[in-house]
Design an enzyme around this catalytic site. Structure first.
Site, short mmCIF file in Angstrom:
data_model
loop_
_atom_site.label_atom_id
_atom_site.label_comp_id
_atom_site.label_asym_id
_atom_site.label_seq_id
_atom_site.Cartn_x
_atom_site.Cartn_y
_atom_site.Cartn_z
N THR A 23 0.83 -1.21 0.00
CA THR A 23 0.00 0.00 0.00
C THR A 23 0.86 1.26 0.00
OG1 THR A 23 -1.75 -1.17 1.17
CG2 THR A 23 -1.82 1.21 1.27
N TYR A 36 -7.59 -0.32 -4.34
CA TYR A 36 -6.46 0.43 -4.84
C TYR A 36 -5.55 -0.55 -5.53
CZ TYR A 36 -3.77 -1.65 -1.12
OH TYR A 36 -3.15 -2.57 -0.31
N SER A 69 1.92 -7.50 -0.30
CA SER A 69 2.74 -8.43 0.51
C SER A 69 2.03 -9.75 0.76
CB SER A 69 3.17 -7.80 1.83
OG SER A 69 2.11 -7.72 2.74
N THR A 102 1.84 -4.18 4.52
CA THR A 102 1.76 -4.42 5.97
C THR A 102 1.27 -5.83 6.31
OG1 THR A 102 -0.46 -3.46 6.03
CG2 THR A 102 1.40 -2.00 6.52
N ASP A 103 0.61 -6.49 5.35
CA ASP A 103 -0.02 -7.78 5.69
C ASP A 103 0.97 -8.82 6.17
OD1 ASP A 103 -2.48 -6.76 5.12
OD2 ASP A 103 -2.70 -7.76 3.18
N LYS A 175 0.78 -7.08 13.11
CA LYS A 175 -0.31 -6.26 12.61
C LYS A 175 -1.54 -6.57 13.46
CE LYS A 175 -2.64 -4.72 8.43
NZ LYS A 175 -2.78 -4.84 6.97
N GLU A 293 0.99 -30.44 30.68
CA GLU A 293 0.75 -31.35 29.55
C GLU A 293 1.88 -31.27 28.52
OE1 GLU A 293 -3.14 -31.01 27.80
OE2 GLU A 293 -2.69 -32.47 26.23
#
Ligand code: DAS
Length: 335
Positions: A23, A36, A69, A102-103, A175, A293
């Site tokens: 972006t 976009y 990304s 950013t992803d 994020k 556990e």
């Protein structure tokens, strides 16, 4: 694509920029539509914008890719890693900025943080609003990243992620919002510094000064799926993961890394077959610590890492021959 765009003499001190798209390089063409096109603004446009702002930091830019990304993965990671190694080996390179969507910025930043043998600053930066959106954050974030990468106190802090006037350590950053410019959070540390185009403040001393890379980078990373827990979760995902050749599994569990009894039993069987299992949480924040556990089933607790970074760390450990659950746990417990 890879030819450096020189605004700086390669032998004089400079910052390298590797542009990948996202972006921060996107254009919407409309103030009122959400869609976009990512990767429309090239590195030359950023450098021209800096010049217009009167910022004369010497920068050498390389257009690595111009993609969202969500499409970044092992192939681009390998190119970025080896290019960063080359650049950082040059005395004239003071630091690196990677412009990134950013992803998956969290994954790229963490992977490089664990594999680059350098004290020089490496800064990942993105944006939540396209370059022509109302109130775009891209140029500000980029200018902030230039300030951080050039700062005399930045070395020795590992890979950093700069967003919304905040500096996060890659080890902590994730994020945490789908839309807001203030989209990243850090855990267990919040931001490690504050930056604006006119100021920079670190909240503490460098914590990784002199530390070598933690793990060798491998172009081929072992298959490690993330299994997301849900009420009524079936064991099918585990069966498929093992049949598909998973070398490790990360559970994005409920709460403190929990899962239904049948899932925990199936995961314990996977461990018996030599497939390490890391328990992390689908919850946004908090530690997943060892439980009784884990000692019985030989599970690994992800500690402060969320599922995406836990997956990267498990891949790195397996690629480096660290497979014993006790050893894997030690690495997960390192800060
Ligand atoms: N399209 C997404 C990406 O490239 C969003 C972003 O950049 O912020 O990661």
């Amino acid at each position: 694509m890879d030819a450096p765009r020189n605004r700086a003499d390669s032998t004089a001190p400079h910052i390298r920029v590797f542009a990948t798209g996202g972006t921060i390089a996107g254009v919407a063409g409309s103030a009122t539509r959400r869609d976009y096109r990512p990767g429309q603004i090239g590195i030359d446009d950023f450098l021209a914008a800096l010049a217009r702002l009167g910022i004369d930091t010497p920068i050498r830019g390389t257009q690595f890719a111009n993609i969202g990304s969500e499409d970044i993965g092992p192939a681009l990671w390998a190119r970025l890693h080896w290019a960063a190694m080359d650049a950082l080996a040059q005395d004239s390179c003071r630091g690196i900025i990677i412009t990134h969507g950013t992803d998956t910025a969290e994954e790229t930043a963490f992977l490089l943080d664990q594999t680059l043998p350098t004290n020089k600053p490496v800064v990942v930066v993105g944006a939540m609003r396209a370059a022509d959106a109302v109130g775009t954050d891209g140029l500000r974030n980029f200018v902030n990243a230039v300030r951080v990468a050039g700062d005399a106190d930045a070395p020795g802090r590992g890979v950093l992620l700069v967003m919304s006037d905040r500096i996060f350590a890659a080890r902590d950053a994730r994020k945490a919002h789908t839309e807001m410019t203030d989209a990243f959070k850090g855990f267990p540390r919040g931001p490690v510094g504050h930056v604006t185009p006119t100021s920079l403040e670190w909240f503490g001393p460098a914590w990784r000064a002199g530390e070598a890379a933690r793990y060798a980078f491998h172009d081929d990373m072992p298959a490690v799926p993330i299994l997301y827990a849900y009420a009524g979760m079936s064991v099918d995902g585990i069966t498929q993961a093992l049949a598909g050749g998973a070398k490790g599994i990360v559970l994005a569990g409920f709460g403190h890394g929990n899962a239904p009894r049948a899932i925990r039993d199936a995961l314990a069987q996977a461990v018996e077959q030599g497939v390490p299992v890391v328990r992390s949480s689908r919850v946004d924040e908090g530690l997943v610590d060892r439980e009784p556990e884990d000692d019985i089933a030989n599970f690994i607790a992800a500690r402060a890492l969320g599922p995406a970074r836990a997956r990267i760390l498990l891949q790195l450990l397996l690629a480096n021959g660290i497979t014993d659950p006790t050893r894997v746990q030690e690495e997960f417990s390192r800060r």
